[in-house]
Each structure stands twice: as structure tokens, then as C-alpha cells.
Design a protein around this motif. Structure first.
Motif, PDB file in Angstrom:
ATOM      1  N   TYR A 456      36.559  28.135  51.190  1.00  0.00           N
ATOM      2  CA  TYR A 456      36.910  26.712  51.154  1.00  0.00           C
ATOM      3  C   TYR A 456      37.861  26.365  52.307  1.00  0.00           C
ATOM      4  O   TYR A 456      37.712  25.335  52.962  1.00  0.00           O
ATOM      5  CB  TYR A 456      37.586  26.366  49.828  1.00  0.00           C
ATOM      6  N   SER A 457      38.845  27.227  52.506  1.00  0.00           N
ATOM      7  CA  SER A 457      39.871  26.918  53.514  1.00  0.00           C
ATOM      8  C   SER A 457      39.284  26.863  54.917  1.00  0.00           C
ATOM      9  O   SER A 457      39.736  26.073  55.753  1.00  0.00           O
ATOM     10  CB  SER A 457      41.006  27.948  53.445  1.00  0.00           C
ATOM     11  N   THR A 458      38.288  27.697  55.213  1.00  0.00           N
ATOM     12  CA  THR A 458      37.717  27.689  56.560  1.00  0.00           C
ATOM     13  C   THR A 458      37.012  26.374  56.862  1.00  0.00           C
ATOM     14  O   THR A 458      36.945  25.948  58.017  1.00  0.00           O
ATOM     15  CB  THR A 458      36.719  28.848  56.751  1.00  0.00           C
ATOM     16  N   ILE A 459      36.491  25.718  55.825  1.00  0.00           N
ATOM     17  CA  ILE A 459      35.903  24.386  56.003  1.00  0.00           C
ATOM     18  C   ILE A 459      37.008  23.339  56.075  1.00  0.00           C
ATOM     19  O   ILE A 459      37.024  22.483  56.955  1.00  0.00           O
ATOM     20  CB  ILE A 459      34.951  24.047  54.826  1.00  0.00           C
ATOM     21  N   PHE A 460      37.970  23.455  55.151  1.00  0.00           N
ATOM     22  CA  PHE A 460      39.003  22.434  55.005  1.00  0.00           C
ATOM     23  C   PHE A 460      39.961  22.372  56.185  1.00  0.00           C
ATOM     24  O   PHE A 460      40.366  21.271  56.617  1.00  0.00           O
ATOM     25  CB  PHE A 460      39.779  22.704  53.713  1.00  0.00           C
ATOM     26  N   PHE A 461      40.363  23.515  56.756  1.00  0.00           N
ATOM     27  CA  PHE A 461      41.403  23.533  57.783  1.00  0.00           C
ATOM     28  C   PHE A 461      41.020  22.739  59.039  1.00  0.00           C
ATOM     29  O   PHE A 461      41.881  22.435  59.852  1.00  0.00           O
ATOM     30  CB  PHE A 461      41.750  24.970  58.175  1.00  0.00           C
TER      31      PHE A 461
END
Length: 635
Positions: A456-461
Motif C-alpha cells: 500500500y505504501s509504495t502506491i501511497f507515497f
């Protein structure tokens, strides 16, 4: 830009003694090159100098087989060029052209050769290949494509910068200048606007013919003809930099209903462009497409506009411009379409009598959209940030935003932006919330980095504000940096997740192809290529606690921070651009065949040269993966 300071901070000069810097400064010649002027051409004999840019911008260009020119690099203040022939005495392998008025220090070749006798690393530096093998292969392939392309749309708006078309010098006056004198200047010069500047030529305001009519001629005040510029000007005019592309300025002026745009370089007025001048090119399909997005009154119109983007992509590819620039231009189009669709859905809700509650919100896009790295058929990755409103407003917020977001996501899908298969969309409650709820979510991702949370974080960041209050996005960005600084081990987990996947090359250099039925016999240029570069560069950015939207901008900043040397960065850039080029070309071909665009292709359907380029790009990505693993490994 001081020559001594520049050399002291730049490889290979940063290891030289003080007396040599003094000798360089004494011998250097300062020369100015006007805008759009060749400094030297490809295949010219050496001029006998190394060029160090004091102030300005220089494009490094190569000639394609068809006789056109391809920009392969861009140099700005403090950069140098033209050094290789100093030691090889061979002709220039590329040309150099001043984009805008550029001052250069010219250091005599004889002095460099003399210095290299005592410090051999200087000669070693300049006698390396100018471009890595992947850059060389990529340049050859793009040049061949440019020669063979049969594209009829004129790419003029994408090729020209404001520095090349603006009126310069621009007419300006002081705040105390009287309106009568201003009116005479407008008539005498045949212009429609004049800038009001301070003593340093910094724009304070703008006065147009309309201002004079509305505030002087049509005024009931008998003293209006005694007014000064400061009293009738429109203060704080919008401005743009001279290296802005014409298409960007046109779109910006149409959207903001601006007729005259000051061109400002480092705060100082250098020129002006008018919408009337730019609209001379409205007959070009590309500019019409840009302008028509803002004017679209229905979802059907936006759908038709999105279908035209392929023509822009083909035009840009045929002009042999940087595919990084192409990607940013396509992203700009997608952003404009998404933004206009948001407005249309909001207008429809208002017509139905549903108004949003009086709270601040920010609609964000993530993934490739947030990085401005969209190609022809991106899917949806979006979310919504609310301010920290009181709990008793929950019902009102949900009553409006739940149906609004469902309608918005459906509208995006109707236009041609597929729903995210992973549900990363604002219609999903997980991807919307108050700022404090986002903070808690990011804290869980970072402090308890389970695999799904890391994904999720790799998309969100990579999120970027698209509509609403951008300050909420800025606050959330600070929260991300703060959480990672508290738990830097998170980057180790992020690296481990990325390192589970490898580039599709075996030990013999053959491609490893997909075995699953859907993509059997192909490989993904995105999931097994460019994504590794994106992920690794993002990790270094998060570690260094800065933000830049695009992968290339992040890489450039990391070079400044000395996290990467310039040669390594060039190799990574070339690989990233090669992946982008091959992927975009593949998407165009599939669309023209009536098929859905995809980042999957059969590498053995490529020419031998293209296969070799792809191998080199994969090797560059793999090498970056390895160095990232070493850097973020623990223990």
C-alpha cells in the motif's frame, strides 16, 4: 555562478589544489551566447575550450539519420560540456545549443591538458564514453524511429519554449508612472499590456487596455486621469519561467482566463507573451486538445478527448524528444481530464440539490499519476484527505461524499480510466479519511510493516494533490517523513519486498518470459523493469527526507545530495527512458490494432538492437536493485 566555487564542488576538479583554481580563473574567458544559438555542432572540430555554464541553459543535441535533431541532455548553471575533444582531439560527438541567453566560462584546453599531467584522473574522466552503453543504444533506436515515423500532427507547441517566442524586452513602467503616459506607450508600441516593476525589474503588477478602460475612461471620478500605475494595476500577476513549453503556457492561460503572461527568470522580468499570439497555433490539433479539456461540458466530450491523446503521443515520439518529457506531457493531459471530470460531477451534485459540507478536503492521485509518469491507459489510484472536522459532522460528510465519490469513480471509468483492481480508490472507505486518521494509518504501515501494508505504501507515497486544498497534502507529506524518521527500519522492509522480484534475465542473458496463461510468452516492461527504478529511487528519497514528484527529479536531487554520482545517475536515467519508450511504443501499436494497451510485450519480436537495449536496461535496473539492497540492509 562563481567559477572557483563551481569547480571545487564538481568532479573531476574537486580534488585539485588551490593554485590550479586560481590559474583556471585567470585564464578563463567569459562569453555570452544568445538564445537558440549553436555553440558548436556535432562533428565540428574542437574549439579548444571546456565550457562551464555561469548562467543559462544549454541543450546537448545529436543529429538523427533523417537530418533532424534529438535533445539528449540538458545543462544548466554550474554544468560543463565540450570536454571530451580536449583530450582526444576528435570532433564533437554531439552539438551544444543555448536555449536562452547563456554565459559560459571558456577554460583553455592547453591548461586542462597541462593539469592532467600531474592529475591523471582529469583525463580519465573526460575520455570515458560520453553516454553509457544503454544511452547510446537508446539514442540510436529513437533516432531510427524518428526517421521512419509517419505522423502528420505538428509538434510545434511541444518543441518551443517561451524564451523562443516571447516579446523581449517587455515594456514596463514604475508604480509612480501616470496613466496618460502608460496609454501613450501602449498606442505607440502597439501592445495590449505593460508591466509595473520595481527598481530590480521584479513584476509588481500588470496594466492592460481593459484596465485603462474600466478604471480610467469609464470611471466617474474626474481625478482618474491623474492616477498612477500603482492605483490601476492588477497586482501580483501570474508568471512563468522562460524554459516553460508553449503548450503549458497556452493551457494555463486558457484555464485562468489570462490574456498576457509575464515571463520571469529568477524573479526578474525578461519578456511577455499574449494569448492572442499563442492562439495563432490553435489550428494545431494538439493545442486545441489542450484548450478543449477545460471547456468540456460533458463526460462524453472528455471521453472523446482522452481518445485523442494517442495522437499527441505519436507526435512527441516522432520528434525524438525525451520520453521523460513525453510522459510528463501525457500526465498533464490526464490530470486535466481527471480534474475537469471532478468539476462536472460536483456540478451535477449541486444541480441535484446536494452541497458538500463546509470543510476542507484534498482529492489526491497516487502511483504513476502522482509521479506524473502516466502513459496512454493508466488505471485509477486515488484517495481523499479531510481536515480534522468534529465527530458530529460525520453524518453530513458521509451523506455527500459517499454518493459523490461513487459517481466520480464511475465517471472516471466511463471516460476510460479503469478501476483499480486492488481497490485503491476514494470510493473505498480505506482510502479516505481525516488527516489524523491518515496519520494513524501511515503510522501502522511504517511501524508494523507487514507485506500488504508495504505494498500500500509504495502506491501511497507518490501521492499528489489534484483538487481541493493542497495544504492538506503538504501536511500529510510531513507526517510521512516524520513517521519514517522515527522508524527508518521500514525502508529495510520496503527494500526486502522489492528485492523478492528480479529482472527477467537469466545468466546467459536470455529473457525469462511469463508462464501464466494470460501473459504467456511475454514480459512486463513495468513490473519487471521500470518499477525497480521507481521503487529504489523512492527509498533513497524517503531516507533523505525530501520530496520531488517525478523519478527523474528525485534522482537529480539525489545527485546533488551525493547519494549517487552523475555517471551512475545517467545510466539509471537512460534505462528508465528506454523502458518508457518501449512501453509507450507498444501501447500505441496495440491501440492502433484495436486492442487494449499493455506493458506486456514479446521481447523476441523486437529487433536485435532493441533486444540488446532492453537487456542493458534490465541490467541497469538490476544493478540499482543490488546497490539499494546493500545500502538498506541491516546487520
Amino acid at each position: 555562478m562563481d567559477l572557483n566555487k563551481t569547480l571545487r564542488e564538481t568532479e573531476p576538479f574537486n580534488r585539485l589544489p588551490d593554485d590550479l583554481f586560481a590559474e583556471f580563473s585567470q585564464a578563463a574567458i567569459l562569453k555570452t551566447f544568445p538564445p537558440d544559438t549553436p555553440i558548436f555542432n556535432q562533428h565540428d572540430p574542437p574549439t579548444g575550450y571546456l565550457y562551464v555554464i555561469k548562467q543559462g541553459q544549454v541543450e546537448i543535441v545529436v543529429t538523427t539519420p533523417g537530418g533532424g535533431q534529438m535533445v539528449v541532455d540538458d545543462r544548466k548553471d554550474g554544468s560543463f560540456f565540450g570536454g571530451t575533444p580536449v583530450f582526444t582531439d576528435e570532433e564533437y560527438t554531439a552539438g551544444a545549443r543555448a536555449v536562452k541567453a547563456t554565459e559560459c566560462y571558456l577554460i583553455p584546453a592547453a591548461l586542462l591538458v597541462k593539469a592532467a599531467r600531474d592529475f591523471p584522473h582529469i583525463a580519465e574522466y573526460f575520455t570515458r564514453a560520453i553516454f553509457s552503453r544503454v544511452r547510446s543504444l537508446y539514442s540510436d533506436m529513437v533516432a531510427e524511429h524518428a526517421e521512419n515515423a509517419l505522423v502528420q500532427m505538428d509538434a510545434y507547441p511541444f518543441k518551443k519554449r517561451l524564451s523562443e517566442i516571447m516579446s523581449s524586452p517587455a515594456e514596463f513602467c514604475t508604480p509612480s508612472t501616470g496613466v496618460t503616459e502608460i496609454a501613450r506607450t501602449l498606442v505607440k508600441k502597439g501592445i495590449g499590456a505593460i508591466l509595473v516593476c520595481d527598481d530590480s525589474r521584479r513584476p509588481l503588477g500588470i496594466i492592460t487596455e481593459r484596465d485603462l478602460v474600466a478604471k480610467v475612461l469609464a470611471s466617474d471620478d474626474p481625478e482618474s486621469f491623474a492616477a498612477t500605475a500603482a492605483e490601476v494595476m492588477t497586482p501580483d500577476p501570474r508568471t512563468m519561467a522562460p524554459d516553460t513549453y508553449m503548450f503549458e503556457a497556452t493551457t494555463f492561460m486558457v484555464q485562468h482566463k489570462i490574456r498576457h503572461l509575464p515571463v520571469v527568470d529568477e524573479g526578474r522580468l525578461v519578456g511577455i507573451v499574449s494569448l492572442q499570439e499563442l492562439m495563432k497555433f490553435r489550428s494545431q490539433k494538439s493545442v486545441l486538445l489542450m484548450a478543449s479539456i477545460k471547456e468540456a461540458g460533458s463526460v462524453a466530450e472528455l471521453t472523446a478527448i482522452k481518445g485523442e491523446i494517442i495522437k499527441i503521443a505519436k507526435t512527441l515520439m516522432s520528434e525524438a524528444r525525451s520520453q521523460i518529457e513525453t510522459m510528463e506531457i501525457l500526465s498533464s493531459l490526464h490530470h486535466s481530464i481527471l480534474r475537469r471530470a471532478f468539476e462536472l460531477v460536483l456540478e451535477e451534485m449541486l444541480r441535484q440539490g446536494m452541497s458538500p459540507p463546509d470543510i476542507k478536503y484534498c482529492f489526491i492521485i497516487m502511483g504513476s499519476g502522482g509521479r506524473k509518469e502516466m502513459l496512454l491507459d493508466p488505471d485509477q489510484d486515488n484517495g481523499l484527505i479531510f481536515e480534522n472536522y468534529p465527530e458530529d459532522q460525520d453524518a453530513a460528510v458521509e451523506a455527500f461524499f459517499v454518493p459523490f465519490l461513487e459517481k466520480l469513480i464511475a465517471t472516471y471509468a466511463e471516460i476510460g480510466y479503469p478501476r483499480c483492481k486492488g481497490g485503491v480508490m476514494a470510493s473505498n472507505p480505506f482510502w479516505r479519511g481525516r488527516l489524523k486518521e491518515w496519520q494513524a494509518k501511515v503510522g501502522r504501515w511504517v511501524n508494523t510493516p507487514e507485506p500488504q501494508r508495504v505494498r500500500y505504501s509504495t502506491i501511497f507515497f507518490d501521492f499528489m494533490p489534484l483538487v481541493g486544498d493542497p495544504s492538506l497534502g503538504q501536511k500529510l507529506r510531513r507526517i510521512v517523513n516524520r513517521e519514517i524518521s522515527r522508524f527508518p527500519l521500514f525502508l529495510h522492509f520496503m527494500m526486502n519486498l522489492d528485492y523478492k522480484h528480479k529482472v527477467p534475465l537469466n545468466l546467459l542473458g536470455r529473457f525469462s518470459l511469463e508462464r501464466e496463461e494470460e501473459h504467456r510468452g511475454t514480459l512486463s516492461l513495468k513490473q519487471t523493469g521500470s518499477i525497480f527504478i521507481v521503487d529504489c529511487i523512492r527509498m533513497f528519497m524517503l531516507e533523505k527526507q525530501f520530496y520531488a514528484p517525478t523519478t527523474i527529479e528525485r534522482l537529480d536531487h539525489l545527485v546533488k545530495l551525493k547519494a549517487f554520482n552523475s555517471e551512475t545517475a545517467e545510466h539509471i536515467k537512460a534505462a528508465f527512458e528506454a523502458f518508457t519508450y518501449l512501453r509507450l511504443r507498444n501501447e500505441i501499436a496495440l491501440i492502433e490494432q484495436g486492442r487494449s494497451p499493455s506493458h506486456y510485450l514479446d521481447p523476441y519480436a523486437l529487433t536485435r538492437a532493441e533486444q540488446e537495449l532492453l537487456r542493458e536496461a534490465f541490467r541497469a535496473a538490476s544493478k540499482l536493485q543490488d546497490s539499494t539492497k546493500r545500502h538498506f540492509n541491516v546487520g
